[in-house]
Each structure stands twice: as C-alpha cells, then as structure tokens.
Design a protein around this motif. Structure first.
Motif, PDB file in Angstrom:
ATOM      1  N   GLY A  34     -38.287  29.187  31.243  1.00 31.49           N
ATOM      2  CA  GLY A  34     -39.558  30.044  31.155  1.00 31.49           C
ATOM      3  C   GLY A  34     -40.668  28.937  30.998  1.00 31.49           C
ATOM      4  O   GLY A  34     -40.398  27.936  30.644  1.00 31.49           O
ATOM      5  N   LEU A  35     -41.581  29.597  31.495  1.00 30.79           N
ATOM      6  CA  LEU A  35     -43.030  28.871  31.333  1.00 30.79           C
ATOM      7  C   LEU A  35     -43.788  28.890  30.122  1.00 30.79           C
ATOM      8  O   LEU A  35     -44.643  28.213  29.916  1.00 30.79           O
ATOM      9  N   GLY A  36     -43.429  29.987  29.196  1.00 23.54           N
ATOM     10  CA  GLY A  36     -44.056  30.097  28.030  1.00 23.54           C
ATOM     11  C   GLY A  36     -43.476  29.366  26.787  1.00 23.54           C
ATOM     12  O   GLY A  36     -42.763  28.102  27.142  1.00 23.54           O
ATOM     13  N   SER A  37     -43.575  29.760  25.811  1.00 20.09           N
ATOM     14  CA  SER A  37     -42.763  29.061  24.654  1.00 20.09           C
ATOM     15  C   SER A  37     -41.628  29.267  24.601  1.00 20.09           C
ATOM     16  O   SER A  37     -40.960  29.967  24.781  1.00 20.09           O
ATOM     17  N   PRO A  38     -40.816  27.983  24.638  1.00 19.67           N
ATOM     18  CA  PRO A  38     -39.251  27.793  24.819  1.00 19.67           C
ATOM     19  C   PRO A  38     -38.471  28.280  23.637  1.00 19.67           C
ATOM     20  O   PRO A  38     -37.457  28.551  23.869  1.00 19.67           O
ATOM     21  N   GLY A  39     -39.052  28.379  22.553  1.00 16.26           N
ATOM     22  CA  GLY A  39     -38.350  28.552  21.193  1.00 16.26           C
ATOM     23  C   GLY A  39     -37.562  27.526  20.885  1.00 16.26           C
ATOM     24  O   GLY A  39     -37.656  26.300  21.162  1.00 16.26           O
ATOM     25  N   ARG A  40     -37.101  27.701  19.681  1.00 17.89           N
ATOM     26  CA  ARG A  40     -36.448  26.588  19.017  1.00 17.89           C
ATOM     27  C   ARG A  40     -35.231  26.334  19.759  1.00 17.89           C
ATOM     28  O   ARG A  40     -34.925  24.938  19.645  1.00 17.89           O
ATOM     29  N   ARG A  41     -34.168  26.862  20.524  1.00 19.77           N
ATOM     30  CA  ARG A  41     -33.333  26.488  21.235  1.00 19.77           C
ATOM     31  C   ARG A  41     -33.838  25.508  22.368  1.00 19.77           C
ATOM     32  O   ARG A  41     -33.098  24.591  22.774  1.00 19.77           O
ATOM     33  N   GLY A  42     -34.902  26.065  22.988  1.00 18.67           N
ATOM     34  CA  GLY A  42     -35.577  25.062  23.883  1.00 18.67           C
ATOM     35  C   GLY A  42     -35.915  23.827  23.661  1.00 18.67           C
ATOM     36  O   GLY A  42     -35.551  22.792  24.058  1.00 18.67           O
ATOM     37  N   TYR A  43     -36.664  23.599  22.293  1.00 25.90           N
ATOM     38  CA  TYR A  43     -37.004  22.284  21.924  1.00 25.90           C
ATOM     39  C   TYR A  43     -35.621  21.617  21.584  1.00 25.90           C
ATOM     40  O   TYR A  43     -35.595  20.460  21.552  1.00 25.90           O
ATOM     41  N   LEU A  44     -34.835  22.064  20.783  1.00 26.94           N
ATOM     42  CA  LEU A  44     -33.504  21.550  20.503  1.00 26.94           C
ATOM     43  C   LEU A  44     -32.807  21.094  21.785  1.00 26.94           C
ATOM     44  O   LEU A  44     -32.166  19.918  21.746  1.00 26.94           O
ATOM     45  N   ALA A  45     -32.685  21.777  22.687  1.00 21.67           N
ATOM     46  CA  ALA A  45     -31.979  21.305  23.938  1.00 21.67           C
ATOM     47  C   ALA A  45     -32.768  20.082  24.689  1.00 21.67           C
ATOM     48  O   ALA A  45     -32.159  19.175  25.158  1.00 21.67           O
ATOM     49  N   GLY A  46     -34.219  20.248  24.680  1.00 17.20           N
ATOM     50  CA  GLY A  46     -34.913  19.159  25.177  1.00 17.20           C
ATOM     51  C   GLY A  46     -34.794  17.606  24.313  1.00 17.20           C
ATOM     52  O   GLY A  46     -34.479  16.683  24.707  1.00 17.20           O
ATOM     53  N   LEU A  47     -34.559  17.968  23.108  1.00 22.56           N
ATOM     54  CA  LEU A  47     -34.244  16.855  22.127  1.00 22.56           C
ATOM     55  C   LEU A  47     -32.895  16.230  22.361  1.00 22.56           C
ATOM     56  O   LEU A  47     -32.529  14.938  22.427  1.00 22.56           O
ATOM     57  N   ILE A  48     -32.200  17.037  22.499  1.00 27.50           N
ATOM     58  CA  ILE A  48     -30.709  16.547  22.736  1.00 27.50           C
ATOM     59  C   ILE A  48     -30.661  15.758  24.035  1.00 27.50           C
ATOM     60  O   ILE A  48     -29.871  14.811  24.264  1.00 27.50           O
ATOM     61  N   CYS A  49     -31.321  16.387  25.160  1.00 29.76           N
ATOM     62  CA  CYS A  49     -31.297  15.599  26.485  1.00 29.76           C
ATOM     63  C   CYS A  49     -31.764  14.281  26.314  1.00 29.76           C
ATOM     64  O   CYS A  49     -31.437  13.304  26.903  1.00 29.76           O
ATOM     65  N   ALA A  50     -32.929  14.206  25.452  1.00 28.78           N
ATOM     66  CA  ALA A  50     -33.771  12.959  25.506  1.00 28.78           C
ATOM     67  C   ALA A  50     -32.760  12.178  24.596  1.00 28.78           C
ATOM     68  O   ALA A  50     -32.505  10.914  24.835  1.00 28.78           O
ATOM     69  N   ALA A  51     -32.079  12.415  23.670  1.00 28.61           N
ATOM     70  CA  ALA A  51     -31.240  11.618  22.537  1.00 28.61           C
ATOM     71  C   ALA A  51     -30.096  10.907  23.560  1.00 28.61           C
ATOM     72  O   ALA A  51     -29.840   9.906  23.491  1.00 28.61           O
ATOM     73  N   VAL A  52     -29.314  12.095  24.057  1.00 34.12           N
ATOM     74  CA  VAL A  52     -28.281  11.405  25.074  1.00 34.12           C
ATOM     75  C   VAL A  52     -28.726  10.498  26.014  1.00 34.12           C
ATOM     76  O   VAL A  52     -27.787   9.582  26.275  1.00 34.12           O
ATOM     77  N   MET A  53     -29.723  10.504  26.654  1.00 32.42           N
ATOM     78  CA  MET A  53     -30.358   9.651  27.753  1.00 32.42           C
ATOM     79  C   MET A  53     -30.718   8.413  27.217  1.00 32.42           C
ATOM     80  O   MET A  53     -30.233   7.321  27.571  1.00 32.42           O
ATOM     81  N   VAL A  54     -31.170   8.290  25.854  1.00 34.17           N
ATOM     82  CA  VAL A  54     -31.572   7.139  25.144  1.00 34.17           C
ATOM     83  C   VAL A  54     -30.225   6.460  24.990  1.00 34.17           C
ATOM     84  O   VAL A  54     -30.126   5.397  24.973  1.00 34.17           O
ATOM     85  N   VAL A  55     -29.430   7.055  24.290  1.00 36.04           N
ATOM     86  CA  VAL A  55     -28.006   6.635  23.841  1.00 36.04           C
ATOM     87  C   VAL A  55     -27.323   6.139  25.080  1.00 36.04           C
ATOM     88  O   VAL A  55     -26.652   5.009  24.650  1.00 36.04           O
ATOM     89  N   ALA A  56     -27.188   6.707  26.080  1.00 39.75           N
ATOM     90  CA  ALA A  56     -26.545   6.381  27.225  1.00 39.75           C
ATOM     91  C   ALA A  56     -27.043   4.812  27.632  1.00 39.75           C
ATOM     92  O   ALA A  56     -26.085   4.237  28.348  1.00 39.75           O
ATOM     93  N   GLY A  57     -27.970   4.622  27.323  1.00 41.49           N
ATOM     94  CA  GLY A  57     -28.544   3.176  27.870  1.00 41.49           C
ATOM     95  C   GLY A  57     -27.792   2.121  27.339  1.00 41.49           C
ATOM     96  O   GLY A  57     -27.737   0.912  27.950  1.00 41.49           O
ATOM     97  N   PHE A  58     -27.124   2.087  26.254  1.00 39.77           N
ATOM     98  CA  PHE A  58     -26.472   1.147  25.851  1.00 39.77           C
ATOM     99  C   PHE A  58     -24.970   0.803  26.500  1.00 39.77           C
ATOM    100  O   PHE A  58     -25.032  -0.345  26.889  1.00 39.77           O
ATOM    101  N   PRO A  59     -24.439   1.567  26.737  1.00 39.16           N
ATOM    102  CA  PRO A  59     -23.323   1.550  27.418  1.00 39.16           C
ATOM    103  C   PRO A  59     -23.512   1.241  28.976  1.00 39.16           C
ATOM    104  O   PRO A  59     -22.703   0.639  29.651  1.00 39.16           O
ATOM    105  N   LEU A  60     -24.526   1.716  29.415  1.00 38.10           N
ATOM    106  CA  LEU A  60     -24.887   1.545  30.794  1.00 38.10           C
ATOM    107  C   LEU A  60     -25.103   0.113  30.880  1.00 38.10           C
ATOM    108  O   LEU A  60     -25.053  -0.536  31.944  1.00 38.10           O
ATOM    109  N   GLY A  61     -26.060  -0.416  29.843  1.00 35.70           N
ATOM    110  CA  GLY A  61     -26.422  -1.977  29.899  1.00 35.70           C
ATOM    111  C   GLY A  61     -25.016  -2.834  30.036  1.00 35.70           C
ATOM    112  O   GLY A  61     -25.166  -3.841  30.756  1.00 35.70           O
ATOM    113  N   LEU A  62     -24.132  -2.419  29.119  1.00 31.62           N
ATOM    114  CA  LEU A  62     -22.751  -3.120  29.156  1.00 31.62           C
ATOM    115  C   LEU A  62     -22.307  -3.104  30.405  1.00 31.62           C
ATOM    116  O   LEU A  62     -21.376  -4.097  30.927  1.00 31.62           O
ATOM    117  N   LEU A  63     -22.157  -1.995  30.969  1.00 30.16           N
ATOM    118  CA  LEU A  63     -21.405  -1.804  32.281  1.00 30.16           C
ATOM    119  C   LEU A  63     -22.471  -2.515  33.319  1.00 30.16           C
ATOM    120  O   LEU A  63     -21.742  -3.277  34.155  1.00 30.16           O
TER     121      LEU A  63
END
Length: 211
Positions: A34-63
């Motif tokens: 949606g283009l409006g307010s995404p609600g609590r679930r939307g913010y949580l999903a965005g935060l999880i996506c960001a966190a996963v991408m950040v954490v993935a940087g460590f194994p990607l660097g080792l690879l």
C-alpha cells in the motif's frame, strides 16, 4: 420495488466490478504494497529486511575473501604488470557475490513481504547498502594482512596500495541493494499484470453474462 432499468443495472454492475478490483489494489490485502500507512506489520517487515541484509554482509565478506584470486606479490615486485590484472578479478568477484545475494534477498522479500508496504523496499535499499559496505570491510580485514605480509619493509606506498586487497570500484557497493530492489520491483510488476489480466477476464465474463 420497481425493477432496475438497464442503465441502473449497468451502473451497479460497474460498481461491483470496481469493488472487486479495489479488493486487490495496494493496501487491501492484495499482491502489492500500500501507498498509505503500512501499519505495524509493514514497519516490522522493513526492519527485518534491513537487518537481514546488514547481517548478510559478514558471511558475504568472508565468501569474497575466500573466492577472490590471490595477487602474485613476487611478480608485482618484479614489475610484472600482468600481476596487477588480478585486481579487476577481485572486484568482479565482489560484484558477482553481491549480485547473487541481492537476487536472493529481493526474491525472499517478494515471497514473504510483498504486501507489507514501502518499508520493505526501503529496508532492502538501506540494509543492502550497509551490508555491501560490511562485506567489503570484512573481506578487507580477512585478506589484507596476508597480502601485505610478503612486501618488503621499504615498499613504496604506491606498491602497498596496489597489492592491498580491497574493493577499488566503489560503485560495486550498490550492486547488492540495486539488484534486490530490481528483483522486488520486477516481481511486483509481474504480479500487477496478473491482477490486471484477471480483472479483465472477470469484466469480460460479466459483460457476456449481462448481454
């Protein structure tokens, strides 16, 4: 109550079709954010996506550190220019690893959170950029010391800079977030085409029944 005229029936029929279409539009439980307010679930999903991408940087660097080719230090000391060609391969490996990671990240986000709203692509972009920087820094820490170990103590700063293992094409740090966003956006576009075609078929079937 008098029967509805054909004009009124057509109007109500069109309203029903629009109601069915709105049910699958963004923000109404359909396939798109949606283009409006995404609600609590939307913010949580965005935060999880960001966190996963950040954490993935460590194994990607080792690879990247494990997959990147090794520079021939002796050849570099002897002035062999071909020895430095490996630096482009080092950057190419980093870009390839980030592209594959972005492909996977965008596909998983599309699968699990495509209807969560704008925080998801924002999380992919911000987290992907941070994850790429972390991957480059992790690989640098893993390989730099070994690469510089074979240099003499009086090695020039130019030689040290050439031998050091790091990401030289800084634009490669954008490969991870851009690839993730492209995959996510392309998936939403394909889903919108399916919704549009499905709505068109329903409208055609309704017109056929009405006639």
């Amino acid at each position: 109550m008098p029967p509805a005229s054909p004009l009124e029936a057509g109007i109500h029929g069109d309203a029903g079709e629009r109601a069915g279409w709105f049910a699958v539009l963004p923000g109404r439980g359909g396939a798109h954010p949606g283009l409006g307010s995404p609600g609590r679930r939307g913010y949580l999903a965005g935060l999880i996506c960001a966190a996963v991408m950040v954490v993935a940087g460590f194994p990607l660097g080792l690879l990247w550190a494990a997959a990147a080719p090794h520079l021939n230090v002796n050849g570099a000391l002897a002035g062999n220019e071909s020895a430095f060609a490996v630096q482009s391969d080092i950057d190419a490996r980093f870009g390839l690893i980030c592209a594959v990671a972005g492909l996977i990240g965008g596909a998983v986000a599309l699968w699990r959170a495509r209807d969560a709203g704008w925080p998801v692509p924002l999380g992919l972009a911000a987290g992907g950029a941070a994850g790429a920087l972390i991957a480059g820094w992790t690989g640098y820490l893993r390989r730099s010391a070994d690469a510089l170990h074979g240099l003499p103590a009086n090695a020039s700063s130019v030689l040290v800079d050439l031998v050091d293992v790091r990401v030289r094409a800084h634009g490669l740090y954008l490969v991870l977030p851009v690839t993730a966003l492209l995959v996510f956006g392309l998936g939403l576009w394909v889903a919108s085409l399916r919704v549009s075609s499905g709505s068109g078929r329903r409208g055609a079937a309704h017109s056929t029944r009405s006639s």
